[in-house]
Enzyme design. Structure first.
Site, PDB file in Angstrom:
ATOM      1  CG  HIS A   3     -38.180  67.980   6.622  1.00  0.00           C
ATOM      2  ND1 HIS A   3     -37.709  69.006   5.670  1.00  0.00           N
ATOM      3  CD2 HIS A   3     -37.157  67.000   6.647  1.00  0.00           C
ATOM      4  CE1 HIS A   3     -36.342  68.519   5.496  1.00  0.00           C
ATOM      5  NE2 HIS A   3     -36.157  67.379   5.751  1.00  0.00           N
ATOM      6  CG  HIS A  23     -34.771  64.880   8.205  1.00  0.00           C
ATOM      7  ND1 HIS A  23     -35.194  64.502   6.971  1.00  0.00           N
ATOM      8  CD2 HIS A  23     -35.037  63.859   9.094  1.00  0.00           C
ATOM      9  CE1 HIS A  23     -35.549  63.296   7.052  1.00  0.00           C
ATOM     10  NE2 HIS A  23     -35.524  62.772   8.133  1.00  0.00           N
ATOM     11  CG  ASP A  77     -30.394  68.207   6.592  1.00  0.00           C
ATOM     12  OD1 ASP A  77     -31.359  67.682   6.990  1.00  0.00           O
ATOM     13  OD2 ASP A  77     -30.449  68.510   5.257  1.00  0.00           O
ATOM     14  CG  HIS A  78     -34.035  71.112   6.344  1.00  0.00           C
ATOM     15  ND1 HIS A  78     -34.418  71.644   5.031  1.00  0.00           N
ATOM     16  CD2 HIS A  78     -33.652  69.952   5.954  1.00  0.00           C
ATOM     17  CE1 HIS A  78     -33.970  70.678   4.047  1.00  0.00           C
ATOM     18  NE2 HIS A  78     -33.460  69.707   4.501  1.00  0.00           N
ATOM     19  CG  HIS A 120     -38.177  64.108   3.077  1.00  0.00           C
ATOM     20  ND1 HIS A 120     -37.156  63.265   2.057  1.00  0.00           N
ATOM     21  CD2 HIS A 120     -37.147  64.460   3.912  1.00  0.00           C
ATOM     22  CE1 HIS A 120     -36.186  63.390   2.476  1.00  0.00           C
ATOM     23  NE2 HIS A 120     -36.044  64.147   3.622  1.00  0.00           N
ATOM     24  CG  ASP A 171     -34.821  67.486   1.981  1.00  0.00           C
ATOM     25  OD1 ASP A 171     -34.746  68.995   1.967  1.00  0.00           O
ATOM     26  OD2 ASP A 171     -34.192  67.025   2.679  1.00  0.00           O
ATOM     27  CG  HIS A 208     -31.281  69.507   0.149  1.00  0.00           C
ATOM     28  ND1 HIS A 208     -31.392  67.766   0.043  1.00  0.00           N
ATOM     29  CD2 HIS A 208     -31.263  69.743   1.179  1.00  0.00           C
ATOM     30  CE1 HIS A 208     -31.499  67.640   1.134  1.00  0.00           C
ATOM     31  NE2 HIS A 208     -31.527  68.268   1.882  1.00  0.00           N
TER      32      HIS A 208
END
Length: 304
Positions: free
Chosen positions: A63, A65, A67-68, A143, A213, A271
């Site tokens: 996805h 975000h 941090d990914h 999410h 997530d 995570h």
């Protein structure tokens, strides 16, 4: 048995810390290497992993975000500087394609190789990659924006030859592949030797599910039933279940419930929220529900 391994490059959550990098993994199967998520710092961790950059053929982004995916453009640039020529396939939500093209135009001119984008639909489970050795399916998750996990399934391998039987009946090497594919053998005197006497069953195919997530989904286990190894986000413990519900994340206990209900053999937690200085509390919570649980850590390697 061919290696089927998961290399953890990063297992922290949104806030990078001195202990954990953002989400990134390598899945290694039958000589192929696939990257799952590509958070900030991934290319440095890739160097530390000693897996050669050129082996990464595909990147799967769960996805959008940061941090990914914040590490993706830097890694693409580095691949070009290293002289890569083979295509890199990127699987991600379609909203990333235009942004990625603009970033590459600004920072990755004369790249020297092709970046092939494959848009994903996060709301349904479908096969998005397949070759002779495995398939990769999306896993719909829940999410704060469209998110999917990934299910790597090893294809069944051919049975093993019983060498002593091959030698006993004097079967030529040229017939080995036919026998692996199910053929019987007839001796010179006309005796039929059934295939079952010439081979041993292959090991059952293995599978790996990456789920990060997501909030807790009671029905998720049905999509990954029988999975060999499950990586499931465990951002919080039960002490912060209110935050898990607020931000659409899961607790370690909830991750263990998914593993238990799916009949998984092993659960890997990851995570982690930066509020935890020691993830042992998460491990203990999960093991109360699913004993064969382990903690992910940077540069750890797990056999599926």
């Amino acid at each position: 048995m061919e290696p089927f391994r998961v290399h953890i490059l990063g297992c922290g959550s949104a806030l990078p810390t001195l202990r954990h990098y953002s989400s990134a993994q390598l899945v290694e199967l039958r000589g192929k290497v696939f990257m799952v998520d590509c958070g900030e710092g991934t290319q440095m961790q890739l160097r530390r992993s000693r897996v050669h950059f050129s082996k990464v053929s595909c990147v799967f982004i769960s996805h959008l975000h940061g941090d990914h995916c914040f590490g993706l453009i830097g890694m693409i640039s580095t691949f070009g500087l290293l002289g890569r020529t083979s295509p890199l396939h990127v699987f991600a939500n379609g909203a990333l394609e235009d942004l990625l093209q603009r970033l590459m135009k600004a920072f990755c001119r004369d790249l020297g190789y092709e970046v092939v984008f494959h848009p994903l639909e996060a709301d349904r489970q479908q096969t998005v990659f397949e070759d002779r050795s495995l398939t990769v399916e999306t896993i719909p998750l829940s999410h704060r924006l469209p998110t999917c996990g990934f299910l790597f399934r090893e294809k069944p391998s051919l049975p093993h030859i019983r060498r002593e039987m091959i030698d006993f009946y004097g079967i030529p090497t040229s017939q080995i592949q036919n026998i692996k594919n199910g053929a019987d053998w007839t001796t010179e005197d006309g005796t039929l030797v059934e295939n079952a006497r010439l081979v041993m069953p292959a090991e059952p195919p293995r599978s790996y599910a990456y789920c990060s997530d997501t909030c807790y989904l009671p029905e998720l286990h049905e999509r990954i039933s029988g999975v060999t190894t499950l990586y499931h986000e465990s951002t919080y413990g039960e002490d912060n279940i209110h935050l898990a519900e607020k931000y659409n994340h899961s607790t370690a206990r909830q991750a263990a419930m998914v593993a238990r209900d799916a009949g998984a053999r092993q659960l890997i937690l990851g995570h982690y929220s930066s509020r935890y200085d020691d993830e042992e509390v998460l491990l203990r919570e999960a093991q109360e529900v699913f004993p064969n649980t382990v903690l992910a850590s940077e540069l750890s390697i797990f056999d599926v």
